[in-house]
Motif scaffolding. Sequence first.
Motif, PDB file in Angstrom:
ATOM      1  N   GLU A  32      63.337  45.912  50.825  1.00 49.54           N
ATOM      2  CA  GLU A  32      62.865  45.581  49.475  1.00 49.54           C
ATOM      3  C   GLU A  32      61.954  44.366  49.459  1.00 49.54           C
ATOM      4  O   GLU A  32      61.000  44.305  48.688  1.00 49.54           O
ATOM      5  N   LEU A  33      62.232  43.404  50.318  1.00 42.82           N
ATOM      6  CA  LEU A  33      61.390  42.210  50.387  1.00 42.82           C
ATOM      7  C   LEU A  33      59.977  42.577  50.852  1.00 42.82           C
ATOM      8  O   LEU A  33      58.988  42.124  50.283  1.00 42.82           O
ATOM      9  N   GLN A  34      59.903  43.431  51.856  1.00 45.73           N
ATOM     10  CA  GLN A  34      58.599  43.877  52.345  1.00 45.73           C
ATOM     11  C   GLN A  34      57.873  44.690  51.271  1.00 45.73           C
ATOM     12  O   GLN A  34      56.673  44.514  51.060  1.00 45.73           O
ATOM     13  N   VAL A  35      58.591  45.570  50.586  1.00 45.91           N
ATOM     14  CA  VAL A  35      57.982  46.377  49.525  1.00 45.91           C
ATOM     15  C   VAL A  35      57.424  45.467  48.432  1.00 45.91           C
ATOM     16  O   VAL A  35      56.302  45.654  47.960  1.00 45.91           O
ATOM     17  N   ARG A  36      58.182  44.453  48.056  1.00 48.77           N
ATOM     18  CA  ARG A  36      57.738  43.518  47.013  1.00 48.77           C
ATOM     19  C   ARG A  36      56.460  42.798  47.438  1.00 48.77           C
ATOM     20  O   ARG A  36      55.524  42.654  46.652  1.00 48.77           O
ATOM     21  N   GLU A  37      56.410  42.356  48.692  1.00 48.32           N
ATOM     22  CA  GLU A  37      55.227  41.648  49.190  1.00 48.32           C
ATOM     23  C   GLU A  37      54.022  42.598  49.246  1.00 48.32           C
ATOM     24  O   GLU A  37      52.906  42.207  48.889  1.00 48.32           O
ATOM     25  N   LEU A  38      54.233  43.820  49.679  1.00 49.89           N
ATOM     26  CA  LEU A  38      53.147  44.799  49.722  1.00 49.89           C
ATOM     27  C   LEU A  38      52.614  45.072  48.315  1.00 49.89           C
ATOM     28  O   LEU A  38      51.402  45.196  48.114  1.00 49.89           O
ATOM     29  N   LYS A  39      53.504  45.153  47.347  1.00 45.25           N
ATOM     30  CA  LYS A  39      53.083  45.380  45.961  1.00 45.25           C
ATOM     31  C   LYS A  39      52.278  44.198  45.428  1.00 45.25           C
ATOM     32  O   LYS A  39      51.312  44.385  44.688  1.00 45.25           O
ATOM     33  N   ARG A  40      52.668  42.988  45.816  1.00 45.23           N
ATOM     34  CA  ARG A  40      51.893  41.803  45.404  1.00 45.23           C
ATOM     35  C   ARG A  40      50.490  41.851  45.984  1.00 45.23           C
ATOM     36  O   ARG A  40      49.498  41.562  45.300  1.00 45.23           O
ATOM     37  N   LYS A  41      50.384  42.211  47.260  1.00 48.07           N
ATOM     38  CA  LYS A  41      49.071  42.321  47.896  1.00 48.07           C
ATOM     39  C   LYS A  41      48.230  43.388  47.201  1.00 48.07           C
ATOM     40  O   LYS A  41      47.042  43.192  46.964  1.00 48.07           O
ATOM     41  N   LYS A  42      48.863  44.507  46.886  1.00 49.45           N
ATOM     42  CA  LYS A  42      48.158  45.593  46.211  1.00 49.45           C
ATOM     43  C   LYS A  42      47.647  45.132  44.840  1.00 49.45           C
ATOM     44  O   LYS A  42      46.503  45.425  44.471  1.00 49.45           O
ATOM     45  N   LEU A  43      48.464  44.397  44.114  1.00 49.69           N
ATOM     46  CA  LEU A  43      48.055  43.883  42.804  1.00 49.69           C
ATOM     47  C   LEU A  43      46.886  42.908  42.936  1.00 49.69           C
ATOM     48  O   LEU A  43      45.929  42.970  42.160  1.00 49.69           O
ATOM     49  N   ARG A  44      46.939  42.027  43.938  1.00 51.36           N
ATOM     50  CA  ARG A  44      45.823  41.084  44.141  1.00 51.36           C
ATOM     51  C   ARG A  44      44.529  41.838  44.449  1.00 51.36           C
ATOM     52  O   ARG A  44      43.459  41.468  43.957  1.00 51.36           O
ATOM     53  N   LEU A  45      44.621  42.901  45.244  1.00 49.46           N
ATOM     54  CA  LEU A  45      43.437  43.702  45.539  1.00 49.46           C
ATOM     55  C   LEU A  45      42.896  44.342  44.260  1.00 49.46           C
ATOM     56  O   LEU A  45      41.694  44.337  44.013  1.00 49.46           O
ATOM     57  N   LYS A  46      43.792  44.883  43.448  1.00 48.37           N
ATOM     58  CA  LYS A  46      43.376  45.521  42.201  1.00 48.37           C
ATOM     59  C   LYS A  46      42.689  44.512  41.285  1.00 48.37           C
ATOM     60  O   LYS A  46      41.668  44.815  40.655  1.00 48.37           O
ATOM     61  N   GLU A  47      43.233  43.312  41.208  1.00 50.36           N
ATOM     62  CA  GLU A  47      42.631  42.269  40.376  1.00 50.36           C
ATOM     63  C   GLU A  47      41.236  41.901  40.891  1.00 50.36           C
ATOM     64  O   GLU A  47      40.312  41.715  40.099  1.00 50.36           O
ATOM     65  N   GLU A  48      41.091  41.824  42.207  1.00 56.88           N
ATOM     66  CA  GLU A  48      39.784  41.504  42.777  1.00 56.88           C
ATOM     67  C   GLU A  48      38.786  42.632  42.514  1.00 56.88           C
ATOM     68  O   GLU A  48      37.632  42.383  42.164  1.00 56.88           O
ATOM     69  N   ILE A  49      39.254  43.874  42.643  1.00 57.10           N
ATOM     70  CA  ILE A  49      38.393  45.022  42.359  1.00 57.10           C
ATOM     71  C   ILE A  49      37.922  44.978  40.908  1.00 57.10           C
ATOM     72  O   ILE A  49      36.731  45.138  40.617  1.00 57.10           O
ATOM     73  N   THR A  50      38.841  44.751  40.004  1.00 59.30           N
ATOM     74  CA  THR A  50      38.522  44.703  38.565  1.00 59.30           C
ATOM     75  C   THR A  50      37.518  43.588  38.280  1.00 59.30           C
ATOM     76  O   THR A  50      36.562  43.788  37.525  1.00 59.30           O
ATOM     77  N   SER A  51      37.712  42.443  38.902  1.00 59.88           N
ATOM     78  CA  SER A  51      36.797  41.320  38.715  1.00 59.88           C
ATOM     79  C   SER A  51      35.398  41.660  39.211  1.00 59.88           C
ATOM     80  O   SER A  51      34.390  41.384  38.540  1.00 59.88           O
ATOM     81  N   LEU A  52      35.317  42.273  40.378  1.00 61.23           N
ATOM     82  CA  LEU A  52      34.006  42.658  40.935  1.00 61.23           C
ATOM     83  C   LEU A  52      33.332  43.728  40.082  1.00 61.23           C
ATOM     84  O   LEU A  52      32.129  43.689  39.859  1.00 61.23           O
ATOM     85  N   GLU A  53      34.117  44.682  39.614  1.00 61.57           N
ATOM     86  CA  GLU A  53      33.558  45.739  38.768  1.00 61.57           C
ATOM     87  C   GLU A  53      32.979  45.154  37.476  1.00 61.57           C
ATOM     88  O   GLU A  53      31.949  45.621  36.986  1.00 61.57           O
TER      89      GLU A  53
END
Length: 57
Positions: A32-53
Amino acid sequence: MTIEARIRELGNRHRQLDETIQREVWRPAADELQVRELKRKKLRLKEEITSLEARVS
């Protein structure tokens, strides 16, 4: 690298993280700890994508 190319690269990484998360969640003893960290990374990527778009439009 153009903004569009960066968006594509981040989108690919986002999809790869999603696949990794799905594989981890379906494991019998999911970390669960790894899943949580992966989800955080995924969210940061999504935020960066949205910002660039927003910069492109």
